[in-house]
Design an enzyme around this catalytic site. Structure first.
Site, PDB file in Angstrom:
ATOM      1  N   GLU A 147      -3.404   0.652  -5.458  1.00 57.19           N
ATOM      2  CA  GLU A 147      -3.381   0.272  -4.043  1.00 57.19           C
ATOM      3  C   GLU A 147      -3.126   1.518  -3.211  1.00 57.19           C
ATOM      4  OE1 GLU A 147      -0.795  -3.032  -2.948  1.00 57.19           O
ATOM      5  OE2 GLU A 147      -0.347  -2.094  -1.024  1.00 57.19           O
ATOM      6  N   GLU A 171       0.453   1.141   7.437  1.00 54.64           N
ATOM      7  CA  GLU A 171       1.144  -0.117   7.697  1.00 54.64           C
ATOM      8  C   GLU A 171       2.322   0.199   8.600  1.00 54.64           C
ATOM      9  OE1 GLU A 171       2.638  -2.054   4.201  1.00 54.64           O
ATOM     10  OE2 GLU A 171       3.077  -0.172   3.214  1.00 54.64           O
TER      11      GLU A 171
END
Lengths: 467, 279
Positions: B157, B162
């Site tokens: 990932e 974010e």
């Protein structure tokens, strides 16, 4: 915690405790430029900034404030210390004052006042802000009930509209009362105006951010309240700033119905509907007030009884007896609100969302033994709902003069259609002979209105008389 | 997109120091190797107002996933235009709404290029403006599509951006793989000192090859992760194709849940998403 939201700034003790500090004031070439007003952002860094004056508020312990060289933020040379007195301290009931300059500063390039603060115990400052200059106090903005902790933290007061602050004198003010009755100390340091890039989403609001409507008449005026502005700060909080009316620009959607002035005073001038809105610096405020004007107000018939034959509870035609309240807001079952208004100098009681409401005059109670009648003018706007009734109850507190006990007497009369009509004044003249349960009226103390299917009514000229 | 808790104070201080140093030198020019990227795929989001994302470029994740998409998130992802559509001004808008929907109390949207644009190595970037407020969790990230190791975190990932809505000036970029995942990924932060990611557009990018993964904000390299650093923690699982994901989550164990003061609706506004290959 005593919230001092209604400080009377005009009563501030200036003469008693005025300190003038002219520290660190050096001539600077930039002072010689055309700019008329200093852009100095500093209020208190390691001492008073240039030209800063302190005056304690009236009623405070005037020695509550001092410059502290021991407890300071980040080991700088000085901070401001405030010692809040205990309850009942003869020296004063709270701590607070204003820091201002004699000559205004141009603060229009900043967007916030910031400061560091800590407290000897976790505490709540009633009000802290800027814009109080002991003069016109035109542009106050403040935080209410600011929580302080025992460690130094930075606090931010966003400026609602800095473009207004071209010649501002009110640099900082503060007011704090005892915490649960106990005094405490708090320190403020590094007070300055800044331009902070992380203050976002300015959102002014009027009328508490709500859209409400009000029934009105030509000649009625009302003031828009619930003024604030909100800013999102970097810590994720939406900071609500109590904002002076002078920051707002008000507008009416229909000035033939209602006008609004710079102070948010709405004057109804014609029949129809107008929406009152506002903005600050071009940002539309949340909330509005819709004025639904019924046009000319038909005043209640003017009383003609000689004043000597009348005992008055509510009327502009006579002098009222002492009345404790016209709406007792009796919890928990009362829903009735008051929206009293003034038309061309005549005040009218207006009860909205009505179920019941009490008027009380028990200090002292009123002896109406010599009177023969009660008079009331009643107006029900809108239409009369089917099944509507309206009740008048008179309560005598008896010889003990207080509610309850064994000697209270009362009588209730009920009115229905066709006595009750809508959109017209109903003048009720009630002889006491119609109130047999009211066996004495020597200690009259309450008038209670209650009703069914009457959600809104006006009342005027409530009095007792003899023929 | 998994929970990050810095394990040691020392590490936190080291990161903070790095950020401060970088922030003070924003005028300095970085000397990076010349790159020669060739545009491989893009969506400029130039649709008309209310139009849904191009079905030839994106697929939806719908619903609440398993255990709130693995993070106790609160939102129900839909494909409704009120949650995801063009603004008619050159942007895609993902809107998180506070509303009761199915079993959830919030709705939002999540789209991905899975099965459409999957690429090994390259530059992946998006220009966007984040939402803000306690409990808002926008992300632009990538997951590995690995037939041999289909489960997370062995699939790999890459979190390009974010953000915790209650800290709208801090973005975080991370990689997750075996030995460094969940609350303990390999990660970096970029902090804006006097502005916010929710009030202006910024370009978030990753440049990834067989030896390193570089994270950029507005073409400023703020975090480089070398393959050797990864292999000191676990396996390097970044030699297979990844696909891109855009979403706005609400609540969850990464950042906590919204409260009554969190403003809704909240929008992530995306100007474009682009993928480049080495020329």
């Amino acid at each position: 915690m005593k919230t001092l939201s209604s400080i009377k700034f005009n009563r501030i003790v200036i003469g008693l405790f005025t300190l003038l500090f002219f520290l660190g004031c050096q001539n600077d070439d930039s002072d010689l430029q055309v700019a008329k007003f200093s852009k100095d952002p500093n209020v208190f860094i390691d001492g008073f900034s240039s030209g800063l004056i302190y005056a304690a508020f009236s009623g405070t312990d005037i020695f509550a404030f001092q410059v502290d060289n021991k407890v300071t933020y980040n080991n700088t040379s000085a901070s401001m210390r405030f010692d809040v007195p205990n309850v009942n301290d003869p020296a004063g009931s709270y701590a607070g004052g204003a820091f201002f300059t004699a000559v205004g500063r141009d603060l229009s390039s900043y967007n916030a006042l910031t400061f560091w603060a800590k407290s000897s115990v976790a505490s709540t400052l009633g009000v802290v802000g800027f814009g109080i200059d002991l003069g016109a106090n035109t542009y106050p903005a403040s935080l209410s009930n600011l929580r302080l902790s025992t460690v130094w933290k930075k606090y931010t007061i966003p400026i609602p509209d800095a473009s207004k602050l071209k010649t501002e004198k009110g640099m900082f003010y503060i007011s704090a009362g005892p915490e649960n009755g106990n005094g405490f100390s708090f320190w403020i340091d590094e007070v300055k105006f800044e331009n902070i890039g992380t203050i976002a989403y300015p959102q002014p609001s009027i009328n508490g951010g709500l859209d409400t409507s009000v029934t009105s008449f030509v000649g009625v005026s009302a003031t828009v309240t619930g003024l604030a502005s909100t800013f999102n700060l970097l810590n994720g909080t939406d900071q609500v700033v109590t904002t002076s009316v002078n920051y707002f620009n008000f507008a009416s959607s229909n000035t033939a119905v209602a006008t609004v002035d710079s102070q948010g005073v709405v004057s109804t001038v014609g029949p129809g509907t107008a929406v009152i809105t506002a903005s600050i610096g071009g940002v539309q405020a949340k909330g509005s007030l819709t004025v639904q004007s019924l046009g000319a107000f038909a005043a209640a018939p003017t009383p003609v009884k000689p004043a000597a034959n009348v005992i008055t509870i509510f009327s502009n035609a006579y002098t009222n007896a002492p009345v404790e309240y016209y709406n007792g807001y009796w919890a928990p079952y009362q829903t009735t609100q008051s929206a009293d208004f003034n038309v061309n100098g005549d005040t009218v009681l207006n009860y909205t969302n009505f179920n019941f409401v009490g008027i009380q005059f028990s200090q002292p109670t009123i002896n109406v033994t010599a009177m023969t009648h009660m008079h009331l003018d009643l107006f029900i706007p809108g239409t009369l709902a089917s099944g509507a009734n309206f009740k008048i109850q008179l309560v005598d507190f008896g010889a003990d003069g207080v509610y309850g006990g064994t000697d209270d007497k009362s009588h209730t009369l009920t009115y229905t259609s066709p006595t009750l009509v809508a959109k017209n004044w109903i003048s009720l003249d009630v002889p006491f002979t119609n109130m047999p349960s009211l066996t004495t009226r020597a200690h009259l103390a309450q008038i209670i209105f209650s009703g069914t299917n009457v959600s809104n009514f006006y009342a005027d000229n409530i009095y007792f008389y003899k023929n | 997109m998994s929970n990050l808790i810095l394990k040691s104070a020392a590490k936190y201080i080291a990161i903070s120091t790095l950020l401060v140093t970088m922030s003070c030198s924003t005028d300095a020019t970085q000397k990076l190797d010349k790159r020669n990227w060739q545009l491989a795929w893009s969506d400029e989001f130039n649709g008309t107002l209310g139009e849904s994302p191009d079905a030839t470029k994106w697929v939806y994740d719908i619903g609440t996933g398993d255990n709130g998409w693995g993070n106790k998130e609160l939102q129900y992802y839909t494909n409704r235009p009120q949650n995801i559509s063009m603004d008619g001004a050159g942007n895609l808008v993902i809107t998180a709404i506070k509303e009761n929907f199915q079993t959830a109390s919030y709705t939002s949207a999540r789209i991905k290029t899975k099965g459409i644009l999957e690429q090994k190595y390259g530059r992946f970037e998006a220009r966007l403006k984040t939402p803000y407020g306690l409990g808002l969790w926008p992300a632009f990230w990538m997951l590995g599509d690995n037939a041999e190791f289909p489960t997370w975190p062995t699939c790999g990932e890459i979190d390009i951006m974010e953000l915790r809505g209650q800290q709208p000036n801090i973005i975080q970029s991370s990689i997750h793989g075996p030995g460094y995942y969940g609350a303990d990924p390999i990660t970096g932060k970029n902090t804006l000192i006097d502005s916010r990611y929710d009030t202006d557009f910024h370009v978030f990018a990753v440049e990834w090859d067989e030896s390193k993964i570089d994270f950029f904000v507005d073409d400023y390299l703020f975090k480089r992760i070398e393959r050797s650093e990864v292999e000191a923690r676990g396996n390097w699982v970044f030699d297979h194709p990844f696909y891109m994901i855009l979403n706005v989550a609400v609540g969850g164990n990464f950042l906590g849940n919204p409260n009554s003061l969190t403003p809704f609706p909240q929008k992530m506004t995306i100007d474009y998403v682009r993928a480049y290959k080495k020329g």
